[in-house]
Design a protein around this motif. Sequence first.
Motif, PDB file in Angstrom:
ATOM      1  N   GLU A  69       0.803  -1.215   0.000  1.00 16.39           N
ATOM      2  CA  GLU A  69       0.000   0.000   0.000  1.00 16.39           C
ATOM      3  C   GLU A  69       0.840   1.270   0.000  1.00 16.39           C
ATOM      4  O   GLU A  69       0.508   2.245  -0.653  1.00 16.39           O
ATOM      5  CB  GLU A  69      -0.917   0.051   1.228  1.00 16.39           C
ATOM      6  CG  GLU A  69      -2.105  -0.845   1.134  1.00 16.39           C
ATOM      7  CD  GLU A  69      -2.920  -0.827   2.415  1.00 16.39           C
ATOM      8  OE1 GLU A  69      -2.604  -0.054   3.351  1.00 16.39           O
ATOM      9  OE2 GLU A  69      -3.881  -1.592   2.482  1.00 16.39           O
ATOM     10  N   ASP A  70       1.891   1.279   0.808  1.00 20.06           N
ATOM     11  CA  ASP A  70       2.709   2.480   0.955  1.00 20.06           C
ATOM     12  C   ASP A  70       4.172   2.106   0.759  1.00 20.06           C
ATOM     13  O   ASP A  70       4.835   1.650   1.678  1.00 20.06           O
ATOM     14  CB  ASP A  70       2.501   3.101   2.338  1.00 20.06           C
ATOM     15  CG  ASP A  70       3.366   4.323   2.575  1.00 20.06           C
ATOM     16  OD1 ASP A  70       3.956   4.847   1.603  1.00 20.06           O
ATOM     17  OD2 ASP A  70       3.457   4.768   3.730  1.00 20.06           O
ATOM     18  N   THR A  96       6.595   4.074   0.296  1.00 16.56           N
ATOM     19  CA  THR A  96       7.478   5.210   0.568  1.00 16.56           C
ATOM     20  C   THR A  96       8.128   5.159   1.943  1.00 16.56           C
ATOM     21  O   THR A  96       9.098   5.863   2.177  1.00 16.56           O
ATOM     22  CB  THR A  96       6.705   6.542   0.457  1.00 16.56           C
ATOM     23  OG1 THR A  96       5.667   6.567   1.440  1.00 16.56           O
ATOM     24  CG2 THR A  96       6.114   6.709  -0.929  1.00 16.56           C
TER      25      THR A  96
END
Length: 137
Positions: free
Chosen positions: A123-124, A126
């Motif tokens: 999902e993320d 980063t």
Amino acid sequence: AETVVERIFYRLSRHPTGKIYFPEFLRHDFLETLMEVDEEEDINRERKYFSYEHFYVLYCRFWEVDGDHDLLISKDDLAKYGSHSLTFRIIDRLFEGVARPLQSGVKDRMSYADFLWFCLCEEDKTNRTSIEYWFRC
């Protein structure tokens, strides 16, 4: 409860060993979050660890992917994730435990906790935990 525990480890621990070390614990806002939750009437307003909505989305994803509903995901099950967006090579690497050792205890099967880590990292991409997860793959 398992979703909350895994999300805490996901956010606080940078190690695939499943341990949180004290310096990492101090670097994060977990204690402040606990104090905020204690004062908050609706725990769902806290989104980092305790969100029921996020749990529900993750569990529904798990249930959809787990074709035989045995609470374990096979390679074939995971291949269905994201409209078959994962390559067989990445699926093999995930099931080898390269990104993170699998907790299922069953060969070639991913548990709900393993799937949570996969989804959180997917999902993320980063944050540092996610970057390290995918780099190891």
